[in-house]
Design a protein around this motif. Structure first.
Motif, PDB file in Angstrom:
ATOM      1  N   TYR A  96      -3.443   6.855  31.193  1.00 51.02           N
ATOM      2  CA  TYR A  96      -2.515   5.765  30.919  1.00 51.02           C
ATOM      3  C   TYR A  96      -1.696   5.361  32.143  1.00 51.02           C
ATOM      4  CZ  TYR A  96      -3.615   7.523  26.262  1.00 51.02           C
ATOM      5  OH  TYR A  96      -4.276   7.952  25.143  1.00 51.02           O
ATOM      6  N   GLU A  97      -1.647   6.213  33.139  1.00 53.97           N
ATOM      7  CA  GLU A  97      -0.772   5.990  34.300  1.00 53.97           C
ATOM      8  C   GLU A  97      -0.942   4.622  34.947  1.00 53.97           C
ATOM      9  OE1 GLU A  97       0.254   7.884  38.700  1.00 53.97           O
ATOM     10  OE2 GLU A  97      -1.186   8.899  37.382  1.00 53.97           O
ATOM     11  N   PRO A  98      -2.169   4.173  35.270  1.00 55.49           N
ATOM     12  CA  PRO A  98      -2.285   2.869  35.951  1.00 55.49           C
ATOM     13  C   PRO A  98      -1.778   1.699  35.108  1.00 55.49           C
ATOM     14  CG  PRO A  98      -4.456   3.714  35.315  1.00 55.49           C
ATOM     15  CD  PRO A  98      -3.485   4.824  35.116  1.00 55.49           C
ATOM     16  N   TYR A  99      -1.961   1.766  33.799  1.00 57.40           N
ATOM     17  CA  TYR A  99      -1.502   0.687  32.922  1.00 57.40           C
ATOM     18  C   TYR A  99       0.025   0.684  32.826  1.00 57.40           C
ATOM     19  CZ  TYR A  99      -6.409   0.955  31.585  1.00 57.40           C
ATOM     20  OH  TYR A  99      -7.781   0.986  31.611  1.00 57.40           O
ATOM     21  N   LEU A 100       0.601   1.868  32.705  1.00 59.52           N
ATOM     22  CA  LEU A 100       2.054   1.976  32.637  1.00 59.52           C
ATOM     23  C   LEU A 100       2.691   1.531  33.942  1.00 59.52           C
ATOM     24  CD1 LEU A 100       2.270   5.455  30.867  1.00 59.52           C
ATOM     25  CD2 LEU A 100       2.658   3.216  29.822  1.00 59.52           C
ATOM     26  N   HIS A 101       2.091   1.937  35.056  1.00 56.80           N
ATOM     27  CA  HIS A 101       2.616   1.553  36.362  1.00 56.80           C
ATOM     28  C   HIS A 101       2.591   0.038  36.515  1.00 56.80           C
ATOM     29  CE1 HIS A 101       2.671   0.929  40.740  1.00 56.80           C
ATOM     30  NE2 HIS A 101       3.356   2.063  40.798  1.00 56.80           N
ATOM     31  N   LYS A 102       1.500  -0.584  36.104  1.00 57.84           N
ATOM     32  CA  LYS A 102       1.379  -2.039  36.224  1.00 57.84           C
ATOM     33  C   LYS A 102       2.428  -2.749  35.380  1.00 57.84           C
ATOM     34  CE  LYS A 102      -1.845  -5.891  35.640  1.00 57.84           C
ATOM     35  NZ  LYS A 102      -3.214  -6.299  35.233  1.00 57.84           N
ATOM     36  N   ILE A 103       2.637  -2.278  34.158  1.00 56.68           N
ATOM     37  CA  ILE A 103       3.631  -2.893  33.273  1.00 56.68           C
ATOM     38  C   ILE A 103       5.024  -2.805  33.884  1.00 56.68           C
ATOM     39  CG2 ILE A 103       4.811  -2.691  31.051  1.00 56.68           C
ATOM     40  CD1 ILE A 103       2.117  -1.799  29.865  1.00 56.68           C
TER      41      ILE A 103
END
Length: 201
Positions: A98-105
């Motif tokens: 989930y890290e890349p999606y959370l970082h992008k958000i």
């Protein structure tokens, strides 16, 4: 019956348990922003304690509608939040997915708290396979019609979930502590149990 609830930042499990069991939920966009609530804060499990993560707002003391309140990026909250999240969950079984999606958000740096919260909610609902219909209010009603379940400000950090019937916690393996910490941010559940998260709501 429709349910009316406020927008929250990385909501707690109780919030998603309620959404999961409703057909139609309206997110309040026209209420005045309220400090010291889940609207701009969440709680995660750190190595030695439960950590509150709060977003500073511009004019948070003034009566500003939720769809107009702006995030204060002059303070270094974003990097602090991300470091805290990494520290808490980097070694968890599923955070890396989930890290890349959370970082992008987060690092899109939305000006509006409501837009940021909506992005988070949309992502989480998809991951949790919750197909509740989400709508957004266009006017403020202090006393909604009888057919509306009004739970605005009911799920509150200063009011324990045990006094309500929305969520019954099921313990799962957490990274820290010998005692299970209940009703944390959805970040904790997703990081620790991943695809099985919806079964715990």
């Amino acid at each position: 019956m429709k349910t009316l609830i406020e927008s929250q930042y990385f909501p707690c499990l109780e919030y998603f348990s309620l959404l999961k069991n409703r057909n139609e939920v309206w997110i309040e966009t026209k209420e005045h922003f309220t400090k010291q609530t889940y609207r701009n804060r969440c709680y995660i499990l750190g190595s030695d304690r439960i950590l509150p993560l709060a977003i500073p707002m511009i004019g948070g003391n003034k009566k500003i509608p939720m769809d107009e309140i702006k995030i204060d990026y002059s303070q270094k909250w974003l990097n602090n939040h991300w470091r805290a999240i990494i520290s808490a969950y980097n070694k968890s079984p599923f955070f890396e997915y989930y890290e890349p999606y959370l970082h992008k958000i987060l690092f899109t740096k939305h000006d509006s708290l409501l837009v940021l919260n909506n992005e988070i909610l949309t992502f989480c609902l998809k991951i949790l396979h919750i197909d509740t219909e989400i709508k957004y209010t266009s006017t403020y009603e202090k006393d909604p019609f009888n057919e509306t379940e009004d739970v605005r400000s009911v799920i509150h950090p200063k009011s324990d979930y045990i006094y309500r019937a929305y969520h019954t916690p099921i313990p799962y393996q957490q990274l820290f502590g010998s005692k299970f910490a209940t009703n944390l941010s959805i970040l904790d559940l997703l990081s620790c149990v991943g695809p099985d998260a919806d079964k715990y709501l």
